[in-house]
Design a protein around this motif. Structure first.
Motif, PDB file in Angstrom:
ATOM      1  N   LEU A 287      -2.239   4.852  12.655  1.00  0.00           N
ATOM      2  CA  LEU A 287      -2.062   3.499  12.119  1.00  0.00           C
ATOM      3  C   LEU A 287      -1.532   3.531  10.692  1.00  0.00           C
ATOM      4  O   LEU A 287      -2.055   4.244   9.840  1.00  0.00           O
ATOM      5  CB  LEU A 287      -3.400   2.756  12.146  1.00  0.00           C
ATOM      6  CG  LEU A 287      -3.409   1.377  11.471  1.00  0.00           C
ATOM      7  CD1 LEU A 287      -2.540   0.383  12.241  1.00  0.00           C
ATOM      8  CD2 LEU A 287      -4.836   0.858  11.336  1.00  0.00           C
ATOM      9  N   SER A 288      -0.508   2.730  10.433  1.00  0.00           N
ATOM     10  CA  SER A 288      -0.065   2.460   9.060  1.00  0.00           C
ATOM     11  C   SER A 288      -0.768   1.175   8.617  1.00  0.00           C
ATOM     12  O   SER A 288      -0.617   0.127   9.250  1.00  0.00           O
ATOM     13  CB  SER A 288       1.450   2.297   8.998  1.00  0.00           C
ATOM     14  OG  SER A 288       2.103   3.517   9.263  1.00  0.00           O
ATOM     15  N   LEU A 289      -1.534   1.269   7.533  1.00  0.00           N
ATOM     16  CA  LEU A 289      -2.407   0.175   7.127  1.00  0.00           C
ATOM     17  C   LEU A 289      -2.107  -0.238   5.699  1.00  0.00           C
ATOM     18  O   LEU A 289      -1.975   0.604   4.814  1.00  0.00           O
ATOM     19  CB  LEU A 289      -3.867   0.624   7.247  1.00  0.00           C
ATOM     20  CG  LEU A 289      -4.947  -0.367   6.848  1.00  0.00           C
ATOM     21  CD1 LEU A 289      -4.938  -1.562   7.782  1.00  0.00           C
ATOM     22  CD2 LEU A 289      -6.315   0.318   6.865  1.00  0.00           C
ATOM     23  N   GLY A 290      -1.996  -1.540   5.482  1.00  0.00           N
ATOM     24  CA  GLY A 290      -1.810  -2.064   4.139  1.00  0.00           C
ATOM     25  C   GLY A 290      -2.869  -3.108   3.835  1.00  0.00           C
ATOM     26  O   GLY A 290      -3.058  -4.053   4.604  1.00  0.00           O
ATOM     27  N   PHE A 291      -3.611  -2.923   2.722  1.00  0.00           N
ATOM     28  CA  PHE A 291      -4.627  -3.870   2.286  1.00  0.00           C
ATOM     29  C   PHE A 291      -4.203  -4.462   0.945  1.00  0.00           C
ATOM     30  O   PHE A 291      -3.918  -3.725  -0.005  1.00  0.00           O
ATOM     31  CB  PHE A 291      -5.978  -3.175   2.114  1.00  0.00           C
ATOM     32  CG  PHE A 291      -6.905  -3.325   3.287  1.00  0.00           C
ATOM     33  CD1 PHE A 291      -7.518  -4.532   3.552  1.00  0.00           C
ATOM     34  CD2 PHE A 291      -7.157  -2.254   4.119  1.00  0.00           C
ATOM     35  CE1 PHE A 291      -8.378  -4.673   4.624  1.00  0.00           C
ATOM     36  CE2 PHE A 291      -8.014  -2.376   5.193  1.00  0.00           C
ATOM     37  CZ  PHE A 291      -8.620  -3.588   5.452  1.00  0.00           C
ATOM     38  N   GLY A 292      -4.170  -5.784   0.863  1.00  0.00           N
ATOM     39  CA  GLY A 292      -3.924  -6.452  -0.403  1.00  0.00           C
ATOM     40  C   GLY A 292      -5.140  -7.268  -0.799  1.00  0.00           C
ATOM     41  O   GLY A 292      -5.836  -7.812   0.067  1.00  0.00           O
ATOM     42  N   LEU A 293      -5.426  -7.343  -2.086  1.00  0.00           N
ATOM     43  CA  LEU A 293      -6.589  -8.074  -2.584  1.00  0.00           C
ATOM     44  C   LEU A 293      -6.126  -9.302  -3.339  1.00  0.00           C
ATOM     45  O   LEU A 293      -5.305  -9.208  -4.257  1.00  0.00           O
ATOM     46  CB  LEU A 293      -7.416  -7.164  -3.504  1.00  0.00           C
ATOM     47  CG  LEU A 293      -8.675  -7.763  -4.115  1.00  0.00           C
ATOM     48  CD1 LEU A 293      -9.666  -8.142  -3.028  1.00  0.00           C
ATOM     49  CD2 LEU A 293      -9.305  -6.766  -5.095  1.00  0.00           C
TER      50      LEU A 293
END
Length: 306
Positions: A124-130
């Protein structure tokens, strides 16, 4: 020259070189020694080169075979990756997941969750933004993310999106035990109005905006953790999610105000575009969030006031 070599032959070549004999390679591959020997001889005939030096029962790879090993390993790995990707597609597993979230839940929870996701779904390629909850809707509407996760009231809506309530989070009116409000046996709206309110701020139409409340003084910050820390420092009072405030309530760095609305349940929501095709990983993530909220979202033993 037509390409006649097969992935099976490449696997046999790799196993034989790594294990040092056709017999050992055959055992590892679950084949007979004769079948592997014939297949490797056919590979040499197809390529027109000698890959192994045979001296009686001894077998040694030629210098050319050793030169080919890295490329053969890359081909084998690529074939396995293609096969795995097709399998994940058939299983409904996303290749990419882009998420924007607020910080209503502790950072330690998110770190553990990402570590578990990476171990469970290694491709999985995962991107988290806050970002503050009020900005999540804008981020989703712009197509920058697939999911928006956070504490959101019903006013936060995105056209063409689906709103999924995952559980409740208690929003707590908290203050430092040394703050004047903490000494009152009953806090009224007038009392709140007279003291600085640490509010969440975000960028919207017209610039930087803050939560609306009838108070004389507001101090706007971007995230719940900052609001909690400033309340602990005695700067003012704040509305903070229970998962972030619980430890400081227990160790005495924060106290709950004696106000009728000191505990306000609010929905923790997943916003997702109707165009987003969620799959196995998204469902896994949402179930983990539901479980966490069921255990930690509400304030246990919260006082009830008339």
């Amino acid at each position: 020259m037509p390409l006649n070599m097969t992935l099976i032959q490449i696997e046999e070549l790799l196993e034989t070189c790594h294990r040092g004999s056709i017999a050992a390679a055959a055992r590892a591959l679950g084949k007979s020694r004769g079948a592997v020997s014939m297949s490797l001889s056919a590979l040499e005939d197809q390529l027109g080169v000698t890959l192994f030096q045979r001296r009686g029962n001894r077998l040694a790879p030629t210098p050319l075979a050793l030169e080919l090993l890295d490329d053969c390993q890359r081909l084998s790995d690529l074939a396995r990756a293609i096969e795995a990707r097709c399998h994940r597609h058939l299983e409904g597993e996303e290749a990419l997941l882009r998420i924007a979230r607020d910080d209503a839940l502790p950072e330690a929870f998110w770190r553990d969750l990402v570590a578990e996701m990476s171990a469970t779904f290694p491709a999985l390629s995962l991107g988290f933004g806050l970002s503050p909850a009020a900005e999540l809707a804008t981020t989703l509407a712009e197509g920058a993310v697939d999911l928006g996760l956070g504490v959101m009231d019903e006013e936060i809506h995105v056209a063409g999106s689906e709103r999924l309530v995952l559980g409740d989070v208690d929003m707590l009116m908290v203050v430092s035990p040394k703050h004047p409000l903490a000494r009152l046996g009953r806090v009224t709206q007038r009392d709140l109005r007279e003291h600085p309110f640490i509010a969440q701020s975000w960028y919207g139409e017209g610039g930087l905006r803050q939560a609306r409340l009838d108070v004389r003084q507001r101090i706007g910050v971007s995230h719940f953790e900052l609001m909690r820390d400033m309340a602990s420092d005695g700067i003012g009072w704040a509305l903070v999610p229970a998962p972030l405030a619980r430890e400081r309530l227990e160790d005495g760095r924060l106290t709950l105000l004696a106000h009728p609305e000191a505990v306000q349940p609010q929905a923790f929501v997943a916003l997702r575009s109707r165009d987003f095709r969620d799959g196995r990983i998204t469902n896994w993530l949402l179930e983990r969030l539901r479980g966490y909220l069921a255990r930690h979202g509400r304030l246990a033993g919260r006082p009830l006031m008339d």
